[in-house]
Design a protein around this motif. Structure first.
Motif, mmCIF file in Angstrom:
data_model
loop_
_atom_site.group_PDB
_atom_site.id
_atom_site.type_symbol
_atom_site.label_atom_id
_atom_site.label_comp_id
_atom_site.label_asym_id
_atom_site.label_seq_id
_atom_site.Cartn_x
_atom_site.Cartn_y
_atom_site.Cartn_z
ATOM 1 N N LEU A 86 -0.854 -8.332 4.787
ATOM 2 C CA LEU A 86 -1.218 -7.150 4.016
ATOM 3 C C LEU A 86 -0.366 -7.043 2.762
ATOM 4 C CD1 LEU A 86 -3.065 -4.773 3.987
ATOM 5 C CD2 LEU A 86 -1.380 -3.475 5.299
ATOM 6 N N THR A 97 -10.348 -0.835 -3.509
ATOM 7 C CA THR A 97 -9.851 -0.283 -2.249
ATOM 8 C C THR A 97 -10.437 1.097 -1.992
ATOM 9 O OG1 THR A 97 -7.994 0.994 -3.085
ATOM 10 C CG2 THR A 97 -7.688 -1.380 -2.899
ATOM 11 N N ALA A 134 -5.760 -4.362 7.015
ATOM 12 C CA ALA A 134 -5.215 -3.007 7.033
ATOM 13 C C ALA A 134 -5.802 -2.223 8.199
ATOM 14 C CB ALA A 134 -5.523 -2.311 5.709
#
Lengths: 341, 341
Positions: free
Chosen positions: A54, B3, B51
DNA sequence: CGAAAACTCCAAAACGTTTCGGATTAAAAA
DNA sequence: TTTTTAATCCGAAACGTTTTGGAGTTTTCG
């Protein structure tokens, strides 16, 4: 699961120090490092790759997209051998392999590259695409994602490409037949959307011409790379072109079908007709007659693909195109032209 | 890469809302949801699986550990077919596959389970282990990691197990030979560390006894599941036991070697000796003579393994042991006992 | 009309790492 | 002795999500 925080607590240092100690940075005292390593060992610590990836943006994993990886593929085991090569090299270089299948449903909703991005693989190796596959455009345009294509010629910024010399391979096959005295040589090809088919056809034509033999399109049939298709093609050849004494076939699998067709028609390989195949699949040396064929090193193709992709990922600037040589394996499915033909 | 934050900014809502909207929670206004979805679409948003997994602890990926996945395996393509089955079912259920190879180097430094934990797969399917592999202990003890074993019987909390009925398979093979009139039936087995070998041997013995035939250990040879080993074993049988007229072999690959040994000795299959194999590998129906054999559905084994593992992962409480049936395929490598023998 | 319920939304914490930018101390140099 | 330099260490931010625990509105109901 024990985390880096646990280690830090037990070892009495900060998380930062644990991280740096374990990753070999030199701003940590050797004694501290030893202690941390010892604690890590004792607590059986394994860094969480997700968390690491990540932040580092490196997953150390590559995607392998094999179109049509299904039970039918067991017959030629080509994909298997390619996969072995990829697997061996990737594992030597400490990369992991994510296997992507492309069932029809998914294919509609998600493109390969979306799949890859979502799964955070760093690059992908792709095999089995047709030259008109929409993904090819996608991949050629979107230069952000490193790909290595197997048997598909494509140029691009982040694109690599490994294949074998199909023109040369086809020429060897045809030359072999010519040298055995054959003059009327047909061809059973795969399909028009396969790059290898185009090249093998080209080699067939070139070699014929080199020997002053006419290239006749009506002697070229497509067998769609399948056993059944090969049989059908051979059937047509036998019926429509009795003068043909030899055929060059673009895959061993098709030869298997062709063999049956010859048998059904009362002929015999190689006595009444010679056949040379392509690939040198496992069955080729076990069936009867054992197949004369052009060997492709599938394992090596996989191995080189992995090497190439990882070279690209790690910024090494090397030749983006790898072409392997083929080899003619002479067995029993070809023989000199007989006067009786 | 866009994102979730970008989406939130553009759509004018919080990150929370975007997440909940996209994940189908019902505490978000339908209009808001539509807008968010539209924006996501426009910006080609793909959630970052890393994530997500980091917080959910679910990676939706499984590890596949195939010991000895190498080019030699192309001959029987067993691993390939198993892999196809796993791949198909996993992909239907939307799981990804991480392929782990176990080269000797790694094997020393990292155990399989460490490998899996580190890579955050939720469970693993394991094939090709010997019954005395140290990992088996490891896996049986460490119940925290869900595993499905192929062809290895093992009980455990988080353990599943799929195999075929090897006793039944062996009995069918032997019964077939007995029914053809054979009385002196040898066996070429794999090796003692394979569970399937133990079971097939058992089936061989049981079926002999059922027909009142003596079980003679000296008629059982190990061929180590390899072509060469099969040849060696057959050589010994021919030399030491001329009374033998049929042999049951624990893998088709070994039969291939045995076939050569018979040929070298001047015999002929099935005229002078009948052979029944096991597995029904691809070559079995192409070689000469075509092999009478016990078919295992390798694809189905893979398919069921994936199903079972995922059932376990998702907490469904089902039968942890799956045994598939085998089928006897009669082809040309067996024939009735002749008076001349 | 007031209270309860339903509907929408959000700030902040958490997941387990790496990395940036110092801070502290000890050793070396001036 | 003071100043530099080197050797060690660390706090906090960041990566991109999900989830927790509410908060603010609006609707419903007694």
């Amino acid at each position: 699961m024990t985390t880096i925080k646990d280690l830090a607590r037990i070892a009495g240092v900060s998380v930062t120090t644990v991280s740096r100690a374990l990753n070999g940075y030199d701003d940590v005292n050797e004694e501290t490092r030893r202690k941390i390593k010892r604690v890590a060992e004792e607590m059986n610590y394994r860094p969480n790759v997700l968390a690491r990836s990540l932040v580092t943006k490196k997953s150390r994993s590559i995607g392998v997209i094999l179109s049509e990886i299904n039970r039918a593929g067991a017959k030629d085991a080509m994909l298997y051998e390619i996969l072995c090569g990829i697997n061996d090299r990737a594992s030597e270089l400490d990369y992991d392999i994510l296997l992507f299948s492309t069932n029809p449903k998914k294919q509609l909703s998600k493109s390969y590259s979306d799949l890859c991005k979502e799964r955070n693989v760093e690059g992908a190796i792709i095999s089995g695409l047709r030259v008109n596959d929409q993904y090819l455009q996608e991949v050629a345009v979107d230069t952000s994602f490193p790909c290595v294509l197997i048997d598909i010629p494509a140029e691009g910024n982040n694109l690599g490409h490994v294949t074998t010399d199909n023109v040369q391979g086809a020429r060897m096959a045809v030359r072999h037949l010519v040298e055995l005295g054959h003059r009327n040589i047909a061809m059973i090809n795969g399909h028009n959307e396969a790059s290898v088919s185009q090249q093998r056809l080209n080699g067939y034509r070139l070699e014929l011409e080199k020997h002053g033999l006419p290239f006749r399109t009506e002697l070229v049939y497509n067998g769609n790379f399948s056993e059944e298709g090969g049989g059908d093609a051979m059937h047509l050849i036998l019926r429509n072109h009795p003068e043909v004494t030899a055929v060059f076939t673009a895959s061993d699998l098709m030869v298997l079908g062709a063999l049956r067709a010859v048998e059904r028609s009362g002929g015999k390989v190689p006595e009444t007709i010679s056949i040379v195949g392509y690939d040198d699949i496992v069955i080729a040396s076990y069936c009867s007659p054992r197949l004369t064929t052009v060997r492709q090193d599938k394992y090596e193709m996989g191995y080189q693909s992995a090497q190439l992709l990882i070279d690209m990922l790690e910024g090494r600037n090397i030749q983006r195109k790898i072409v392997l040589h083929n080899e003619l394996i002479v067995r029993e499915s070809t023989s000199p032209l007989r006067k009786s033909n």
